[in-house]
Scaffold this motif. Structure first.
Motif, PDB file in Angstrom:
ATOM      1  N   GLU A 162       0.841  -1.192   0.000  1.00 21.94           N
ATOM      2  CA  GLU A 162       0.000   0.000   0.000  1.00 21.94           C
ATOM      3  C   GLU A 162       0.874   1.239   0.000  1.00 21.94           C
ATOM      4  O   GLU A 162       1.828   1.353   0.782  1.00 21.94           O
ATOM      5  CB  GLU A 162      -0.917   0.013   1.221  1.00 21.94           C
ATOM      6  N   THR A 217      -3.183   3.721  -2.023  1.00 20.27           N
ATOM      7  CA  THR A 217      -3.490   2.808  -3.126  1.00 20.27           C
ATOM      8  C   THR A 217      -2.810   1.469  -2.887  1.00 20.27           C
ATOM      9  O   THR A 217      -1.642   1.431  -2.495  1.00 20.27           O
ATOM     10  CB  THR A 217      -3.003   3.391  -4.473  1.00 20.27           C
ATOM     11  N   ARG A 218      -3.537   0.383  -3.098  1.00 20.87           N
ATOM     12  CA  ARG A 218      -2.950  -0.948  -2.948  1.00 20.87           C
ATOM     13  C   ARG A 218      -2.474  -1.447  -4.309  1.00 20.87           C
ATOM     14  O   ARG A 218      -3.215  -1.456  -5.277  1.00 20.87           O
ATOM     15  CB  ARG A 218      -3.957  -1.930  -2.346  1.00 20.87           C
TER      16      ARG A 218
END
Length: 221
Positions: free
Chosen positions: A102, A106-107
């Motif tokens: 992450e 955002t992953r």
């Protein structure tokens, strides 16, 4: 979210360069000591990247990488770092052995992340690492990253080094994103370096539409 650290907070002690061993016969020194540019001379436009075989990259790491002298077990491409048509170092691009990461909320999944591993310069040449990595990352993204769906570039710098190579690439999008915890990998042989923390540096790869609008100064060497 991964904590982003100020690069000015990183302790400054130099880049991971190992002096040339006496009688070195690696691919860089097989024909003697290569010519380098003196400090202050503009040279970046004479740096270029060539794909090299695994055994050539391995010989460079074995002779000159200060703490990881082998080739990564999983890799995509090995880049030779060249100046005036002389081979001076190597970088291996590979998928890191992580499931996801992450960053900034955002992953990113493991197959969307590629690591610049074993960044190795075999000569005493200030600023060559940053110039070479700039060209290497641009070439990797252009030739491999788009069709593989790469969204994030990753590299690690030992915590007692200053990371100056990556500092110089802030305008390319590299940022310090925290420090790793020491620990050996259960599925790989133990190495002393894994007992030391490392700074994690990340660079988000813009989508194709964004790349078209990005400045040439950021995504061209």
């Amino acid at each position: 979210m991964t904590e982003t650290h100020s690069l000015d907070q990183i302790r400054s002690t130099g880049f991971q360069y190992t002096p040339t061993p006496e009688g070195c016969s690696c691919p860089i020194h097989r024909e003697g000591q290569p010519i380098t540019a003196p400090l202050g001379l503009r040279f970046a436009e004479r740096v270029h990247i060539e794909s090299i075989p695994r055994h050539v990259a391995g010989a460079i790491y074995e002779a000159h990488h200060s703490y990881m002298d082998d080739v990564p077990r999983t890799n995509l491409v090995h880049h030779g770092l060249c100046y005036q048509n002389q081979l001076l170092g190597a970088i291996t691009w590979r998928y890191p052995l992580i499931r996801s990461l992450e960053y900034d909320g955002t992953r990113f999944e493991g197959d969307e992340i590629v690591e610049a591993a074993r960044i190795c310069i075999g000569v005493d040449f200030p600023n060559l690492a940053s110039a070479a990595l700039a060209r290497s990352m641009e070439q990797f993204v252009r030739r491999h990253g788009r069709r593989r769906g790469v969204r994030l570039l990753l590299t690690f710098v030992r915590a007692d080094f200053d990371g100056s190579m990556i500092k110089a690439l802030r305008d390319k999008g590299w940022h310090c994103a925290g420090k790793t915890d020491p620990g050996q990998a259960g599925n790989r042989p133990d190495k002393q370096i894994r007992e030391q923390p490392k700074w994690r540096f990340l660079c988000e790869v813009p989508a194709e539409s964004d790349r078209e609008q990005a400045s040439l100064g950021r995504w061209s060497p």
